[in-house]
Write an enzyme that holds these catalytic residues in place. Structure first.
Site, PDB file in Angstrom:
ATOM      1  N   ASP A 161      51.640  67.589  17.706  1.00 18.68           N
ATOM      2  CA  ASP A 161      50.842  67.799  16.507  1.00 18.68           C
ATOM      3  C   ASP A 161      49.898  68.972  16.808  1.00 18.68           C
ATOM      4  O   ASP A 161      49.842  69.462  17.935  1.00 18.68           O
ATOM      5  CB  ASP A 161      50.095  66.522  16.109  1.00 18.68           C
ATOM      6  N   TRP A 162      49.174  69.368  15.819  1.00 13.94           N
ATOM      7  CA  TRP A 162      48.278  70.534  15.917  1.00 13.94           C
ATOM      8  C   TRP A 162      47.349  70.391  17.144  1.00 13.94           C
ATOM      9  O   TRP A 162      46.404  69.611  17.124  1.00 13.94           O
ATOM     10  CB  TRP A 162      47.465  70.609  14.633  1.00 13.94           C
TER      11      TRP A 162
END
Ligand code: BGC
Length: 748
Positions: free
Chosen positions: A266-267
């Site tokens: 994820d980010w």
């Protein structure tokens, strides 16, 4: 995808083997980097030209995507194409209802079509990889991201998630042109939705049995549907963040499920291992991530910065890097990017508004109706902060959503009021101008306007910004002065129809009591207005069902339908706080499981939704097709029938006893009443959305195999395995119901 799996496999492997053998370590690591959108234009271009980028992200528009693609294809040594990713969550320019609303449709075929139409729209803007569906099963409506998933049930979420994957990824013919599929990215792997207290990004503690029975099945279903990628989650799961979680990413995802899909972080979830307190620094974080086979680094830049060093120090084996790059190249190969790296630059065609309308219609749930709906020719007051908000009705995560396409409820009524309600008249007075507005002057104006109307349509709820990532709430009441406004409208004596547009279930019990009717619309997207108009005026009969339990008060959370009964279930009725005798002895008022302020019943159970017609359900009939043989320890029964033969056939007859032709969604629930582990009060095992004309009956039949009835079980030798607990038929209850209800033994 279109190509035959068998021939593709060998061709694909040969292609990737060859390419991989020609890549330098730096080129491989470059592929593992998803470009941080915050780099400036020059930096971005330099990184692409140097071969340090495998995927671009948040770059939208065919021309711009093609321009960057040309740098990768024409200016790098090996010409490996980029893959353009984007948070395409519930539509692109044309926005469909938020995924929670899509869950309420209980219509996977429709959701598959919506995903397909979305892929087609996104393709025209260069996007080939969507960061959705989110299949996190959510028990906590305080968690803002409850809006992004399909609700609380693993089965419903599995079916909807898989439908979305198929819809995105299948190639489609449009006007004799092949539009290739868009890769799905199923997220967030895993357990993210179980964050403590409903606070986003928080710790999760999930025992293996619950992980396997509740949280993982939708991911497995998506993998089986061919999902091309999965995304790690932000949370730490039992102390280990997902990006560094070998058990999740390798033992389960690779070794058990045999998935060859790409796993992306994820980010910045890789670099987050430092603030998590797992890693001393980013280099250590890169090491932990690669060893747990997190294959592509979104935004964090830890692979580009440290992997070469780690390989040179012999801390990372290049074989591991090869495995990751193989997944990345495979995704690109399957998207056809090596043959067709560019997208057409024609003027994009408009999205499918008709389809968005249908999904919005099917996502609205009628929670109460005292007979006022559908409207006929009354004079209606349209009021409330969400009656005319082109942006807010789209909901969370709509980066590309085109607000100019939105048709609000007010616009729909204005356009159509002379059509369907021939004598109807319309008054508009918003009262409050946004959901957190507390201005009493507006309320007074709405009350004055109400005096001239026969019916009040109160469009209330939450603005889009109040749900979604990092938008958790500790109080689930209608925000701002909306409760006061409801009180004031009700005090006029005019019937109030409440239409709630929100990203989650809200605690609206008192308003439900006050209202003449309640329609829960979630955030319905571009076509929310016409959809609500069609339902309120009876052109469409409501058919949505709650995809998540609606609590009466926040203190009940977590409250979900497939919970355990406890050894001391709540008495009926339990003794509530005001009726407890003063000074009574400790146990004189009993010992059962409930709160002193409220019983365990929710405001609305999972699977609930009314119609303008009524349905009568016949008795559930169960037919056990063949007996199985049971092994001695009773745990790992051998099957004497093939699962395909069906073990149980469960059926019933449903009659439409009202006067509207309508859709109904019979739901099959099962409970195992005894066994080696306590099982939930009931579990959804199937549903069918069927059309039943007024006065007619329809039979529904479900077939269940032992796999459907199995559950995760820690075996005696200490190894976890999913086994079928064989027992005689008295141990199960089956019921086909209009909504979830605890299943109790026959004699209780
Ligand atoms: C979210 C993901 C999203 C990613 C990229 C993260 O903050 O958790 O769901 O896909 O950002 O925008």
């Amino acid at each position: 995808m279109a190509v035959c799996a068998c021939s593709r496999k060998s061709e694909e492997d040969r292609f990737i083997d060859d390419l991989l053998s020609r890549m330098t370590l730096e080129e491989k690591i470059g592929q593992m980097n998803q470009l941080d959108p915050s780099w400036n234009a020059e930096e971005k271009e330099a990184l692409i030209r140097e071969g340090k980028v495998g995927s671009i992200f948040n770059i939208v528009g065919a021309k711009e995507v093609n321009r960057l693609q040309r740098m990768a294809v024409e200016e790098t040594r090996l010409g490996i194409p980029l893959v353009a990713a984007r948070d395409v969550i519930h539509g692109f320019k044309t926005i469909y209802p938020i995924p929670l609303g899509q869950g309420a449709t209980f219509n996977p075929e429709l959701i598959e079509q919506a995903a397909q139409a979305t892929a087609k729209e996104a393709y025209q803007y260069g996007i080939r990889w969507a960061f959705s569906p989110m299949v996190d099963v959510a028990h906590d409506p305080r968690w803002g991201r409850v809006a992004e998933g399909y609700g609380e049930d693993p089965y419903l979420t599995s079916v909807m998630g898989a439908a979305t994957v198929r819809g995105y990824q299948n190639d489609q013919m449009v006007n004799d042109q092949m539009v290739p599929g868009m890769a799905a990215c199923v997220k967030h792997f895993a357990g993210y939705s179980a964050s403590e207290g409903g606070r986003d990004y928080n710790t999760t503690w999930i025992p293996e049995t619950q992980l396997r029975d509740i949280y993982l099945p939708p991911f497995k279903a998506a993998v089986e549907a061919g999902a091309m990628s999965l995304m790690c989650s932000f949370n730490d799961l039992n102390g280990l963040p997902s990006s560094a979680n070998h058990h999740l990413n390798v033992d389960i995802f690779r070794d058990e499920w045999h998935s060859d899909a790409l796993l992306v972080s994820d980010w910045g979830s890789g670099s987050d291992l430092v603030p998590h307190g797992l890693c001393a620094d980013k280099k250590d974080a890169a090491l932990r991530c690669i060893n747990a086979r997190m294959e592509m680094d979104m935004q964090g830049n830890i692979y580009n910065d440290y992997l070469t060093e780690l390989v040179n120090e012999k801390k990372v084996n290049e074989q591991m890097i090869n495995a990751c790059v193989r997944s990345i190249l495979r995704l690109k190969y399957r998207l056809g990017l090596f043959d067709n790296p560019y997208v057409p630059e024609d003027t994009p065609a408009p999205g499918d508004a008709e389809l968005a309308l249908r999904v919005a219609e099917e996502s609205a749930v009628l929670l109460k109706n005292n007979g006022i709906l559908p409207l006929n020719d009354q004079i209606v007051l349209i009021t409330g902060p969400l009656a005319h908000q082109k942006k807010e009705q789209l909901g969370t995560w709509v980066f590309d959503g085109d607000t100019s396409l939105s048709i609000t409820p007010l616009m729909a009524f204005e356009q159509m009021v002379n059509g369907i309600c021939p004598n109807g008249k319309l008054i508009y007075e918003p009262g409050l101008t946004f959901s957190r507005d507390k201005n009493p002057v507006g309320i007074a104006k709405a009350v004055a306007a109400a005096k001239k109307a026969d019916v009040i349509l109160y469009f209330c709820g939450e603005e889009a910004i109040l749900s979604g990532e990092a938008r958790c709430r500790a109080n689930l009441d209608l925000p701002g002065a909306q409760i006061e406004m409801m009180d004031a409208l009700v005090a006029t004596g005019k019937p109030v129809v409440m239409i709630v547009m929100a990203g989650r279930p809200l605690t609206i019990g008192r308003q439900v009591d006050q209202a003449a009717a309640v329609l829960y619309a979630f955030h319905g997207g571009t076509m929310a207005g016409p959809a609500l108009y069609n339902i309120l005026t009876g052109k469409v009969v409501p058919s949505g069902k709650t995809p998540i339990t609606f609590p009466k008060m926040v203190g009940q959370i977590p409250l979900y339908y497939n919970r355990h009964n406890t050894g001391r279930p709540s008495y009926d009725p339990p003794m509530l706080i005001d009726s407890i005798p003063i000074g009574c002895p400790q146990f004189s008022i009993g010992q059962s499981s409930y709160w002193l302020e409220t019983p365990t019943e929710p405001l609305f159970p999972f699977g609930f939704g009314l119609s303008y017609t009524t349905f009568e359900y016949g008795e559930t009939k169960v037919c056990q097709s063949e007996r199985r043989s049971v092994s001695e320890n009773g745990l790992s029964a051998e099957r004497s029938v093939s699962p395909k033969d069906g073990l149980y056939t469960v059926s019933c007859t449903i009659k439409n006893t009202g006067s509207y032709d309508a859709y109904e969604t019979p739901q099959l629930y099962v409970r195992q009443l005894s066994g080696d582990l306590v099982r939930p009060l009931c579990e959804l095992k199937g549903f069918q959305k069927i059309f039943i004309p007024a006065g007619e009956t329809r039979d529904v039949t479900f077939t269940l195999t032992d796999d459907d009835l199995g559950y995760w079980h820690e075996s005696h030798d200490g190894l976890s395995s999913r086994v079928w607990f064989a027992t005689d038929d008295a141990d199960f209850r089956f019921a086909i119901l209009p909504y979830s209800q605890p299943l109790v033994p026959k004699d209780k």
